[in-house]
Design a protein around this motif. Structure first.
Motif, PDB file in Angstrom:
ATOM      1  N   ASP A   1      43.019  36.875  37.787  1.00  0.00           N
ATOM      2  CA  ASP A   1      43.898  37.895  38.391  1.00  0.00           C
ATOM      3  C   ASP A   1      45.364  37.471  38.447  1.00  0.00           C
TER       4      ASP A   1
ATOM      5  N   SER B   1      32.817  39.440  40.873  1.00  0.00           N
ATOM      6  CA  SER B   1      34.028  39.964  41.497  1.00  0.00           C
ATOM      7  C   SER B   1      33.988  39.567  42.965  1.00  0.00           C
ATOM      8  N   GLY B   2      35.035  39.894  43.676  1.00  0.00           N
ATOM      9  CA  GLY B   2      35.045  39.668  45.121  1.00  0.00           C
ATOM     10  C   GLY B   2      36.231  38.871  45.619  1.00  0.00           C
ATOM     11  N   ALA B   3      37.046  38.337  44.684  1.00  0.00           N
ATOM     12  CA  ALA B   3      38.167  37.487  45.111  1.00  0.00           C
ATOM     13  C   ALA B   3      39.179  38.266  45.957  1.00  0.00           C
ATOM     14  N   ILE B   4      39.536  39.450  45.493  1.00  0.00           N
ATOM     15  CA  ILE B   4      40.563  40.220  46.229  1.00  0.00           C
ATOM     16  C   ILE B   4      40.015  40.617  47.604  1.00  0.00           C
ATOM     17  N   SER B   5      38.803  41.088  47.610  1.00  0.00           N
ATOM     18  CA  SER B   5      38.202  41.524  48.867  1.00  0.00           C
ATOM     19  C   SER B   5      38.088  40.368  49.877  1.00  0.00           C
TER      20      SER B   5
ATOM     21  N   SER C   1      32.248  43.642  43.586  1.00  0.00           N
ATOM     22  CA  SER C   1      32.854  43.339  44.895  1.00  0.00           C
ATOM     23  C   SER C   1      32.180  44.092  46.032  1.00  0.00           C
TER      24      SER C   1
ATOM     25  N   GLY D   1      40.572  45.530  35.212  1.00  0.00           N
ATOM     26  CA  GLY D   1      40.434  46.565  36.231  1.00  0.00           C
ATOM     27  C   GLY D   1      39.071  46.492  36.875  1.00  0.00           C
ATOM     28  N   ASP D   2      38.101  46.213  36.106  1.00  0.00           N
ATOM     29  CA  ASP D   2      36.767  46.102  36.651  1.00  0.00           C
ATOM     30  C   ASP D   2      36.031  45.085  35.811  1.00  0.00           C
ATOM     31  N   ASN D   3      35.330  44.209  36.449  1.00  0.00           N
ATOM     32  CA  ASN D   3      34.644  43.155  35.710  1.00  0.00           C
ATOM     33  C   ASN D   3      33.482  43.661  34.856  1.00  0.00           C
TER      34      ASN D   3
ATOM     35  N   ASN E   1      35.192  35.011  36.554  1.00  0.00           N
ATOM     36  CA  ASN E   1      35.918  36.143  37.132  1.00  0.00           C
ATOM     37  C   ASN E   1      37.143  36.368  36.267  1.00  0.00           C
ATOM     38  N   GLU E   2      37.762  37.534  36.439  1.00  0.00           N
ATOM     39  CA  GLU E   2      39.016  37.777  35.746  1.00  0.00           C
ATOM     40  C   GLU E   2      40.087  36.866  36.339  1.00  0.00           C
TER      41      GLU E   2
HETATM   42  N1  GLU Z   1      38.843  40.082  39.794  1.00  0.00           N
HETATM   43  C1  GLU Z   1      38.728  41.035  40.860  1.00  0.00           C
HETATM   44  C2  GLU Z   1      38.155  40.343  42.111  1.00  0.00           C
HETATM   45  O1  GLU Z   1      37.478  39.359  41.996  1.00  0.00           O
HETATM   46  C3  GLU Z   1      37.804  42.137  40.394  1.00  0.00           C
HETATM   47  C4  GLU Z   1      37.837  43.317  41.261  1.00  0.00           C
HETATM   48  C5  GLU Z   1      36.669  44.275  41.012  1.00  0.00           C
HETATM   49  O2  GLU Z   1      36.150  44.358  39.893  1.00  0.00           O
HETATM   50  O3  GLU Z   1      36.242  44.927  41.967  1.00  0.00           O
HETATM   51  O4  GLU Z   1      38.397  40.803  43.195  1.00  0.00           O
END
Ligand code: GLU
Length: 262
Positions: free
Chosen positions: A141, A55-59, A18, A151-153, A138-139
């Motif tokens: 979520d 990653s990056g979905a939450i951000s 992310s 917690g971390d990809n 991606n996870e």
């Molecule tokens: N699945 C979370 C996302 O895409 C992963 C967050 C992360 O690993 O920083 O935001």
């Protein structure tokens, strides 16, 4: 060709974090995305099977919904659902410039543990590769809870690399690799270039770097441990370079390579 090199590998998992792919305003770092996609297209042209873990979905969701970063777990799950659209749109648009198709896969830790689910995930990935479509994973979520969240990809990427028998996992981050001491941005920085087995000393180095906020190095070392057991080598390098993957064939490129026994 050097044995155990990326170019001698058939299947490669590439994980993008992310903090590398998104900027502080909750948008996509377009330069990073462009450079990473160019390198992936180059690998595809060399007949490599590429699986992306992003990653990056939450951000990105936080940026779109104008929210701060003090979110509860449930709020983060909702924000990820919003951001996942942005994440996949960004990947799709960038790959489209190279006429390359992509597909989205969301996985929970339980999918990896469950034999039937993991078998289905492997079959989906293999078919996408056969269809010349890059799987972007991606996870999931929405369903992952606090206790079981990857917690971390990094760990998801490592488990996937083992499942699909990848030869290499490339962890693209905003740090150059594993440092013996926290990096001070000078030439004497002691970057570990090669790791053949993960000892307590290596784990301690990752711990020190982590405490000082230099990327989640511990989870990267854990990821390397998972992969090495499955004969999959791992590279940690910065994705901020112009040719983050292509430059790895140059010995001078800063990176830490965890070499699995073949
Ligand atoms: N699945 C979370 C996302 O895409 C992963 C967050 C992360 O690993 O920083 O935001």
């Amino acid at each position: 060709m050097q044995k155990n090199s990326i170019l001698s590998s058939n299947k490669i998992v590439i994980k993008i974090g992310s903090s590398l792919l998104t900027n502080s305003r909750g948008g996509v770092n377009k330069t990073v995305l462009k450079n990473v996609v160019k390198d992936i297209v180059w690998l595809l042209k060399s007949n490599k099977n590429i699986i992306v873990v992003s990653s990056g979905a939450i951000s990105l969701g936080r940026g779109k919904l104008n929210l701060k970063d003090n979110l509860t777990l449930n709020e983060s799950q909702a924000v990820a659902a919003r951001g996942q659209i942005e994440l996949m749109t960004a990947w799709q648009n960038e790959f489209k410039k190279h006429k390359q198709q992509v597909a989205q896969i969301l996985l929970s830790p339980s999918d990896i543990k469950n034999k039937r689910s993991s078998k289905n995930a492997i079959a989906t990935i293999e078919n996408l590769l056969a269809f010349n479509c890059v799987p972007i994973i991606n996870e999931n979520d929405t369903t992952s809870t606090d206790e079981i969240k990857f917690g971390d990809n990094d760990i998801l990427a490592a488990q996937l690399a083992s499942l699909v028998d990848a030869n290499y996992l490339i962890l693209l981050s905003n740090v150059d690799g594993l440092y013996k001491e926290p990096p001070k941005n000078n030439k004497n920085d002691d970057l570990v270039k090669e790791v053949k087995s993960i000892t307590r000393k290596i784990r301690n180095m990752a711990g020190t770097a982590n405490k000082l906020g230099k990327g989640g190095m511990i989870s990267k070392v854990e990821a390397a441990e998972i992969c090495m057991k499955s004969k999959c080598s791992v590279i940690i390098t910065s994705g901020l370079k112009e040719k983050p993957i292509r430059s790895l064939s140059n010995k001078k490129t800063k990176a830490t390579k965890f070499i699995a026994k073949s």
